[in-house]
Structure formats: structure tokens, C-alpha cells
Design an enzyme around this catalytic site. Structure first.
Site, PDB file in Angstrom:
ATOM      1  CG  HIS A  92      -2.023  -0.936   1.096  1.00  0.00           C
ATOM      2  ND1 HIS A  92      -2.683  -0.425  -0.182  1.00  0.00           N
ATOM      3  CD2 HIS A  92      -2.547  -1.813   1.471  1.00  0.00           C
ATOM      4  CE1 HIS A  92      -4.149  -2.252   0.096  1.00  0.00           C
ATOM      5  NE2 HIS A  92      -3.558  -2.312   1.277  1.00  0.00           N
ATOM      6  CB  THR A  93       4.321   1.959  -0.206  1.00  0.00           C
ATOM      7  OG1 THR A  93       4.804   0.652  -0.918  1.00  0.00           O
ATOM      8  CG2 THR A  93       4.329   1.776   1.269  1.00  0.00           C
ATOM      9  CG  ASP A  94       0.952   0.534  -5.121  1.00  0.00           C
ATOM     10  OD1 ASP A  94       0.032   0.984  -4.277  1.00  0.00           O
ATOM     11  OD2 ASP A  94       0.442  -0.069  -6.006  1.00  0.00           O
TER      12      ASP A  94
ATOM     13  CB  SER B 262      -8.466 -19.180 -21.339  1.00  0.00           C
ATOM     14  OG  SER B 262      -8.062 -19.733 -20.043  1.00  0.00           O
TER      15      SER B 262
ATOM     16  N   GLY C 198      -4.239 -13.222  -5.827  1.00  0.00           N
ATOM     17  CA  GLY C 198      -2.877 -11.975  -4.786  1.00  0.00           C
ATOM     18  C   GLY C 198      -2.093 -12.562  -5.620  1.00  0.00           C
TER      19      GLY C 198
ATOM     20  CB  SER D  12      -5.435  -9.582 -13.874  1.00  0.00           C
ATOM     21  OG  SER D  12      -4.585  -8.896 -12.620  1.00  0.00           O
TER      22      SER D  12
ATOM     23  CG  ASP E 188       0.081  -6.422  -9.178  1.00  0.00           C
ATOM     24  OD1 ASP E 188       0.509  -5.886  -8.250  1.00  0.00           O
ATOM     25  OD2 ASP E 188      -1.363  -6.410  -8.767  1.00  0.00           O
TER      26      ASP E 188
ATOM     27  CE1 TYR F  33      -6.116  -0.806  -4.034  1.00  0.00           C
ATOM     28  CE2 TYR F  33      -7.015   0.678  -4.908  1.00  0.00           C
ATOM     29  CZ  TYR F  33      -5.557   0.345  -5.449  1.00  0.00           C
ATOM     30  OH  TYR F  33      -4.478   0.769  -5.213  1.00  0.00           O
TER      31      TYR F  33
HETATM   32  P1  ADP Z   1      -5.739 -11.718  -9.270  1.00  0.00           P
HETATM   33  O1  ADP Z   1      -5.415 -11.992  -7.465  1.00  0.00           O
HETATM   34  O2  ADP Z   1      -4.834 -13.565  -9.714  1.00  0.00           O
HETATM   35  O3  ADP Z   1      -4.565 -10.960 -10.126  1.00  0.00           O
HETATM   36  P2  ADP Z   1      -8.298 -10.665 -10.887  1.00  0.00           P
HETATM   37  O4  ADP Z   1      -9.301 -10.534 -10.212  1.00  0.00           O
HETATM   38  O5  ADP Z   1      -7.501  -9.682 -10.394  1.00  0.00           O
HETATM   39  O6  ADP Z   1      -6.481 -11.597  -9.352  1.00  0.00           O
HETATM   40  O7  ADP Z   1      -7.635 -11.073 -11.549  1.00  0.00           O
HETATM   41  C1  ADP Z   1      -8.488 -13.017 -12.412  1.00  0.00           C
HETATM   42  C2  ADP Z   1      -9.271 -12.669 -13.517  1.00  0.00           C
HETATM   43  O8  ADP Z   1      -8.169 -12.701 -14.790  1.00  0.00           O
HETATM   44  C3  ADP Z   1     -10.009 -13.741 -14.142  1.00  0.00           C
HETATM   45  O9  ADP Z   1     -10.959 -13.810 -13.154  1.00  0.00           O
HETATM   46  C4  ADP Z   1      -9.466 -13.887 -15.191  1.00  0.00           C
HETATM   47  O10 ADP Z   1     -10.650 -12.668 -15.799  1.00  0.00           O
HETATM   48  C5  ADP Z   1      -8.517 -13.475 -16.023  1.00  0.00           C
HETATM   49  N1  ADP Z   1      -7.817 -14.085 -15.358  1.00  0.00           N
HETATM   50  C6  ADP Z   1      -6.052 -14.930 -14.951  1.00  0.00           C
HETATM   51  N2  ADP Z   1      -5.237 -15.443 -16.032  1.00  0.00           N
HETATM   52  C7  ADP Z   1      -6.650 -16.020 -17.000  1.00  0.00           C
HETATM   53  C8  ADP Z   1      -6.369 -16.944 -17.679  1.00  0.00           C
HETATM   54  N3  ADP Z   1      -5.210 -17.684 -17.243  1.00  0.00           N
HETATM   55  N4  ADP Z   1      -6.934 -17.464 -18.847  1.00  0.00           N
HETATM   56  C9  ADP Z   1      -8.578 -16.326 -18.571  1.00  0.00           C
HETATM   57  N5  ADP Z   1      -8.901 -15.509 -17.877  1.00  0.00           N
HETATM   58  C10 ADP Z   1      -7.585 -15.253 -16.732  1.00  0.00           C
HETATM   59 MG    MG Z   2      -4.768  -9.299 -10.576  1.00  0.00          MG
END
Ligand code: ADP
Ligand code: MG
Length: 393
Positions: A34-36, A67, A126, A130, A179, A229
Site C-alpha cells: 500500500h505504498t505504490d 483459455s 493475489g 491478471s 504488478d 481499497y
Molecule cells: P489476481 O489477483 O490473480 O490478479 P484478479 O481478480 O485481478 O486476480 O484477476 C483474475 C481474472 O483475470 C480472472 O477472473 C480472469 O478474468 C482473468 N484471468 C487470469 N488468468 C487467466 C487465464 N489464464 N485465462 C483467462 N483469464 C484469466
Molecule cells: Mg489482479
């Protein structure tokens, strides 16, 4: 899952071969939480977990998204790229393609593409599945659309910025840059000391003889939602405003711990004061931790991690019972140098430094204590610190 198996899956899905394969990693933040968005620094490293992307051109002027982790399949005309409803997973990819075109006037999407993703970052833990997806897409499509950089570091920073813009505009998450930056700029066996305001950074070797970085997944259904957040972001702004009456600042991260003693009485809102105290302390701990790692003072590094958790628990209030149960159990194990929550908070993972000989005991004790307190089963991963995004084939 091997890349050979991914290639076979691609051919089965699309009836022709993949032309290229790319990989981008997830990340774990060692310290600097939580510094970013407060102008401070963070200290993440890229993992060997991540997202793979296989691509080939098609003749249909459409983008086809599949996927191996998801049921939904999407087909979007290349002339109609826009955010998709219902939290469609393809947004994390589609947004990157859109943003490349907007940030780079020379970029051209000349044909349609067939895409296949596979990810092995544990879901919703986490560890930034994404960001891995965004950065792998940004890497592939900058190349496909003819965007090139002579300077590899600048290129990687641009990939992170594309990914972050995608997350803001297509996923609606107003995240910081950490990230995507870690996924783009990661380096094997190094952590990244990143100033989130200037984007200046340094790779610091993670030399931990006889010690491992262990990630423990709460598997908790709780998340730091955008409401909680955004509350934290607002409370930090309140603190900046009130402090600025006695000492003008742009970011809390500008304050040293000495400054803090002089300005803290200017914050009249008690919640804002706690939040600010975490940020000022965390910024100092992050710098101290980077220095400790450089000097091989791993025990001190571990103490700073533990102090970070305490501050996130008591002042920032983003830990919650599951993360606290994991950290508090870890602190009791002999051979644990430090343990803290990592990522936004409430659910997700902890990160711990554990001596090799204590790892089995750590897993057994922390796993049992956690289950006793929460009824949930934790998962453990010994982190391998990997490289940032690349084209594999
Ligand atoms: P994280 O903390 O893992 O980043 P997020 O909620 O930010 O969690 O992101 C997760 C979302 O990213 C999933 O719900 C999906 O929509 C997408 N995602 C991540 N990896 C994949 C993958 N391999 N294939 C399809 N979608 C993915
Ligand atoms: Mg994410």
C-alpha cells in the site's frame, strides 16, 4: 502442462498450428505494501508461475479468445474492439490490443488472430494472474502490430503501462503499477526495487543461502474489494491535505520518520492518521529491507517483513482473520525469519522467509493452526524467482 501440450490444444481448438508462444509471470511483493499509490517504493519479484499465450494469424478479421482455464470462448471483430460486459475474461487481453493502438499511432492490426491462454498462477490468490495475462498480451501484440523499441528496459516499462491502462479501462480496477511492472521487468533470482512515482528501479539479487521464500495461500473467499481499497486511497488523501497545512507534500511517501513526529499532530482525523502512519513506516521499512538484503542481513530483512504485517494489521487494517492466522502461526516456528501478508489484503497470500530445514515443520504447524482457527486448508509454494515476460518460440 508443457508448451508441447499447449501447442496440441491450440491445433485441436483452431485446426492450424500456433505461430508463436509467449510467457509472462505473476509476482509476489516481498515488502512495501500500500505504498505504490502513495508515491513510495515496492519490492516485488516475478515468479515462475504465470500466463502463456499462443497466437496465430487467421483470415477472418476476428480475434478469437480461448483459455485452457476458462469455459467461455469469445470472438470479436477487429474493427469493433471495446470492453465486453459481464466481467468477460477476454477484457484483460482485448484492452491491451486497444491500448497499444491508442498509445502507438504506428501500430497496425493487419489481420485477425486466434489466441490460446494457459495460466498456472493460483486463481484469485493475489499473485497477479491478471497482470500476467495483460503483460503477455502486450508483449505479443506490440510485436504483431509493429511496435518496437531499441531499449529493452523502456520497452518493458511500456508493456507494464499498457497492462495497467488495460486493467483500469477494461477491468475497472484502479491499480498501481507494481504488478504489471514486476511481470514485465522481472529478473531471475532478483527482486525489483521500484519507485512507483518515477518508475526508476533497480534489480537487487536475492541471495538467501539455506533460506526459501515460501508463499502460503489462505484460499479465503475474502478480497480487498474496490470499496475498501478506494476508502484507503481517500484516507491517505485526507492525511496529505491535513499535513500540507504545516508541511506541503504531494505524497505521504515524502515523509521520513523524523518528519512524521513533527507533522502527525496536524492530522485531526484518527483513521487518516493510522493510515498515514502505516505508509510512512512502510516506506522506511522498504528502504531498510533493500539495504539489508544487499548486505546479506537476512534476519533483519525478516524482522522488517513481520513489522510490515503488524502495521498492515493494526494501522492499515487490511489483514483480516485468515492472513493474521497464517502470519501469527508462522512467527511461532523456529527457523522462520519473518512472515507477512502480501498483495492488497483480506484474502490472498502471505510470504515468509523460512530456513530449509524448517520448511516441513512450517507447513505442518502453520497448516494445522490455520485449519484449527479458520476451518480452511492452506496451500504452500516454495517460490522460484523467474524472469519477466518473453517470447519462448
Ligand atoms: P489476481 O489477483 O490473480 O490478479 P484478479 O481478480 O485481478 O486476480 O484477476 C483474475 C481474472 O483475470 C480472472 O477472473 C480472469 O478474468 C482473468 N484471468 C487470469 N488468468 C487467466 C487465464 N489464464 N485465462 C483467462 N483469464 C484469466
Ligand atoms: Mg489482479
Amino acid at each position: 502442462m508443457t508448451t508441447q501440450e499447449m501447442k496440441i490444444a491450440f491445433e485441436q481448438a483452431y485446426g492450424h498450428k500456433a505461430e508463436k508462444i509467449f510467457f509472462a509471470p505473476g509476482r509476489v511483493n516481498l515488502i512495501g505494501e500500500h505504498t505504490d499509490y502513495n508515491g513510495g517504493s515496492v519490492f516485488p519479484c516475478a515468479l515462475s508461475f504465470g500466463a502463456w499465450l499462443l497466437v496465430a494469424k487467421n483470415n477472418d478479421r476476428v480475434l478469437r479468445f480461448r483459455s485452457m482455464n476458462m469455459q467461455e470462448v469469445y470472438e470479436i471483430a477487429i474493427d469493433a474492439i471495446a470492453p465486453q460486459a459481464n466481467r468477460a475474461w477476454c477484457n484483460y487481453a482485448l484492452g491491451c490490443i486497444d491500448i497499444i493502438a491508442r498509445r502507438h499511432p504506428e501500430a497496425k492490426l493487419e489481420s485477425g488472430y486466434d489466441l490460446l491462454y494457459y495460466g498456472n498462477v493460483p486463481a484469485g490468490a493475489g499473485l497477479s494472474s491478471s497482470a500476467a495475462m495483460e503483460v503477455v498480451t502486450a508483449r505479443a501484440f506490440t510485436e504483431e502490430m509493429g511496435v518496437s523499441y531499441a531499449d529493452d528496459k523502456k520497452y518493458r516499462t511500456e508493456l507494464a503501462l499498457i497492462g495497467q491502462a488495460c486493467e483500469h479501462e477494461y477491468a475497472g480496477v484502479m491499480c498501481g503499477i507494481m504488478d504489471q511492472f514486476a511481470s514485465a521487468q522481472g529478473k531471475k533470482d532478483h527482486a525489483i526495487h521500484l519507485n512507483c512515482d518515477t518508475l526508476e528501479f533497480e534489480h537487487v539479487p536475492v541471495k538467501l543461502e539455506g533460506i526459501k521464500v515460501v508463499i502460503t495461500n489462505t484460499h479465503s473467499p475474502h478480497h480487498l474489494d474496490s470499496g475498501a481499497y478506494n476508502d484507503r486511497v481517500r484516507q491517505c488523501h485526507t492525511a496529505v491535505e491535513q499535513i500540507s497545512k504545516v508541511k506541503p507534500i504531494k505524497f505521504l511517501a515524502e515523509l521520513t520518520e523524523e518528519d512524521w513526529k513533527e507533522v502527525e499532530s496536524a492530522i485531526t482525523d484518527p483513521i487518516a492518521k493510522k493510515r498515514a502512519r502505516h505508509v510512512v513506516g512502510e516506506v522506511a521499512r522498504t528502504s531498510a529491507a533493500v539495504e539489508a538484503l544487499k548486505k546479506g542481513e537476512i534476519a533483519y530483512f525478516g524482522e522488517l517483513m513481520t513489522a510490515s504485517h503488524v502495521s498492515l494489521r493494526d494501522d492499515y487494517e487490511v489483514t483480516g482473520p485468515e492472513l493474521d492466522a497464517l502470519a501469527e502461526a508462522a512467527w511461532q516456528v523456529e527457523g522462520v525469519l519473518g512472515s507477512r501478508m502480501t498483495g492488497g489484503g483480506f484474502g490472498g497470500c502471505t510470504v515468509s522467509l523460512v530456513k530449509d530445514e524448517a520448511i516441513e515443520k512450517f507447513k505442518a504447524f502453520v497448516g494445522a493452526e490455520y485449519e484449527k482457527k479458520t476451518g480452511l486448508k492452506a496451500d504452500f509454494y516454495v517460490a522460484e524467482i523467474g524472469d519477466g515476460v518473453s517470447r519462448l518460440e
